[in-house]
Design a protein around this motif. Structure first.
Motif, PDB file in Angstrom:
ATOM      1  N   PHE A 111      33.212  36.034  40.946  1.00 10.32           N
ATOM      2  CA  PHE A 111      33.525  37.331  40.610  1.00 10.32           C
ATOM      3  C   PHE A 111      33.521  37.227  39.186  1.00 10.32           C
ATOM      4  CE2 PHE A 111      36.518  41.084  40.310  1.00 10.32           C
ATOM      5  CZ  PHE A 111      35.979  41.973  41.270  1.00 10.32           C
ATOM      6  N   ARG A 156      36.929  47.686  39.001  1.00 11.48           N
ATOM      7  CA  ARG A 156      37.385  46.231  39.543  1.00 11.48           C
ATOM      8  C   ARG A 156      37.690  46.179  40.892  1.00 11.48           C
ATOM      9  NH1 ARG A 156      40.605  42.645  40.574  1.00 11.48           N
ATOM     10  NH2 ARG A 156      40.518  40.381  40.138  1.00 11.48           N
ATOM     11  N   TRP A 163      36.185  44.851  44.069  1.00  6.31           N
ATOM     12  CA  TRP A 163      36.616  43.667  44.919  1.00  6.31           C
ATOM     13  C   TRP A 163      36.836  44.070  46.527  1.00  6.31           C
ATOM     14  CZ3 TRP A 163      37.339  38.682  43.883  1.00  6.31           C
ATOM     15  CH2 TRP A 163      38.239  37.905  45.146  1.00  6.31           C
ATOM     16  N   ARG A 221      33.483  43.643  47.894  1.00  6.29           N
ATOM     17  CA  ARG A 221      33.306  42.083  48.296  1.00  6.29           C
ATOM     18  C   ARG A 221      33.949  41.821  49.455  1.00  6.29           C
ATOM     19  NH1 ARG A 221      32.145  37.701  45.022  1.00  6.29           N
ATOM     20  NH2 ARG A 221      33.348  35.750  45.798  1.00  6.29           N
TER      21      ARG A 221
END
Length: 119
Positions: free
Chosen positions: A48, A25, A29, A32
């Protein structure tokens, strides 16, 4: 013997889906944020999702971009995806074929839930 050429469908846009799970995760992130900083005015970032959504078997977020941005964005994703897998497909108006027959994978491929598109 002659072959007739069938016109290719028009690619209206592209979607890239970055796949991740709970263990990745933070990496998802971080990627991103890098994507947003690098391509802020060249693509749209989707939500997300920390659960599978639609045909996607893993958690994911979507990048939507124009065909003219394909080479730059896909080259960057290819070099910077790290341990994350990326699923790309064109948007031609035929969702099943776009996801099943016209897909491009960066990293590992995954089995999509194609039944969401019906027959």
């Amino acid at each position: 013997m002659t072959h007739s050429v069938v016109p290719a469908p028009v690619v209206h846009s592209w979607h890239a889906h970055v796949y991740f799970d709970g263990d990745h995760r933070d990496a998802a992130w971080a990627l991103r944020e890098q994507i947003e900083a690098r391509f802020a005015n060249q693509l749209e970032l989707g939500r997300f999702h920390e659960r599978p959504v639609g045909p996607h078997p893993k958690w994911s977020y979507q990048l939507a971009f124009a065909p003219t941005q394909f080479a730059e964005i896909v080259a960057w994703l290819t070099l910077n995806h790290g341990e994350l897998d990326v699923f790309l497909h064109p948007n031609t108006g035929d969702d099943l074929r776009d996801h099943r027959d016209r897909a491009v994978w960066i990293g590992h491929s995954h089995q999509l839930k194609l039944e969401v598109f019906g027959k």
